[in-house]
Design an enzyme around this catalytic site. Sequence first.
Site, PDB file in Angstrom:
ATOM      1  N   GLY A   1       0.845  -1.184   0.000  1.00 31.93           N
ATOM      2  CA  GLY A   1       0.000   0.000   0.000  1.00 31.93           C
ATOM      3  C   GLY A   1       0.883   1.237   0.000  1.00 31.93           C
TER       4      GLY A   1
ATOM      5  CB  SER B   1       3.829  -7.855   3.373  1.00 34.58           C
ATOM      6  OG  SER B   1       4.104  -7.213   2.144  1.00 34.58           O
ATOM      7  CD  GLU B   2       6.611  -4.531   5.207  1.00 31.22           C
ATOM      8  OE1 GLU B   2       7.141  -4.828   6.283  1.00 31.22           O
ATOM      9  OE2 GLU B   2       6.499  -5.318   4.261  1.00 31.22           O
ATOM     10  CB  THR B   3       0.542   0.281   4.390  1.00 27.85           C
ATOM     11  OG1 THR B   3      -0.378  -0.769   4.060  1.00 27.85           O
ATOM     12  CG2 THR B   3      -0.005   1.597   3.881  1.00 27.85           C
TER      13      THR B   3
END
Length: 593
Positions: A328, A358-360
């Site tokens: 994101g 998994s990551e923003t």
Amino acid sequence: MSDETKASPRDPRALREANRASWNVATAAHNRHKRDQAAWLRAGGELLFPEDYALLGPLEGAKLLHLQCNSGQDTVCLARAGASVTGVDISDEAIAFARGLASELEQALGPRTPSFERADIYDWLPTARAAGRRFDKVYSSYGVICWLPDLRAWAEGIAGVLRPGGTFVLVEFHPFMQCFDETGARVFPYLGAARGEVLSVDEGVSDYVGESGAALAPTGFVPLPEGEAFTNPNPCHEFAWSLADLFGALRDAGLRVEAFEEHPHCNGWRCFDDLVLDPDNDRRWVFPPGQPTIPLTYGLRARKPGLPLARVDAFVGARGELGGNPAGVCVLERPEDLGEGAAIDARMQAIAADNNLSETAFVWPTSATGERWRIRWFTPTTEVDLCGHATLASAHVLFEAAPHAELRLDSRSGELVVRRGGEGAQVLDFPAELAEPETDAGRIDALVAALGLPAGALVSVARASYWLVIVDSAQAVAALRPDFAAVLAIAPGEVIVSAPGPEAAGGDGVDFVSRFFGPGVGIDEDPVTGSAHCILAPYWAAQLGKDQLRARQLSARGGLVDCKVLRGPDEGQASRVELTGHCRVTLRGELTS
């Protein structure tokens, strides 16, 4: 306005200062007509109308800016409805009265007591924006547009202090009605301000409260003493803006009009001599029964778009042949778009949890040129120090919007440089990390058991920010079925497993393969992990005797990472790693709450 109104081009600031002087005189006269306003408000007196509240929506807990708030009586009503309100007006007399009113009502209002600031809104709005002041709602009403010499700068200023998703509400006298004098004769222009025309009134701001009586003085009307007449020695200057001018200014400022309504009544002001009081509301003027009507007032609500959010697959390969790692990317104007103080961190974490990627990454500019940014990365459960794929994804989004060849991102891990690569790729310049061999047999055995490694597959174990477990074949890497609870128990709960790559390359010539397990940061398996390659690239460069390497991560989605190890001036130890990858945007939208 009067028949003596005349058009004249003048300096906008000089015009506003002249209006300030004229309003100072008029405001004092207006408040002389009203009995004890504090007592009336303390007893529950209400000045806003149902259409105002309907457009504003829920106010409890909202941070609200009341522009051109006059003497603050309406501001008090907004605060009493639950908002935290700041009122701004150009008139010294109005703000002095408003502050006194707030002081009288402080015991009744408590922490909801509004604050008031005397300022020219053309100065206040950009200053507030630059200072990071943000509001959930901006409100302005009844006789405000005609005092604005620059509608576009005003609209841009409002957009600048609204939080993403925030709303602007305007309730105003209709510009068509204002073409007529009190007898109904058409004497004033509907258009003109957009061409720079100014309507100058020698008599200044009038005593319209005295002219309208109790409808504008519900606290109790006090007429002027017999024989006394109001005069204003200071002329004023007005501006004829059409509805098209207004809608165009809001549109160009990025505000989306979502509600617009016109009303055949006039609240407070008796704009035509033949209007009569509404039998159901003694503060509202309407046309006599049987007469044709025209719109006398209107209301609108415009919304600032929510936070822009993109989903970007990173490290997908030059032809997009692999799934890559979705991240994101949320581009902010300032972190205050999300709240204040600790609420900013909490909101970032909540958004990352909702995204469940998994990551923003959250990025915002720290330079006027758009080449330097701040970046932060969040998994669904925690903030992390470094994330390669979300940095690559963020750079892809930023490069799409600007022509820069290079971006500099300030992060928890220091300054990161990203530049444009060939064929639409992005190149990350990250710090290298060297893994140290692990000698604790107990930890090694625990890792082997947690990963479910078959006998004889283990080659070595080392440790850096993550565990680095080297096994003998790509097949062994692909076959892993870890016990994630057991991996989590081995701090930090983040493990890279890697092997040489030719036999699993599938013809794409990779030098090594890997998988990454991160239950310690809420990710059982990460599809493609850029930061892991800051450890992997130096390791495999030393093993294979080459500084340019191609890597493939063997997750279900899969990804390709081209690595280049950069060494210090003496060509010795690895100091930096360049990671090159391609991205594709799969979704764009906005956060509405």
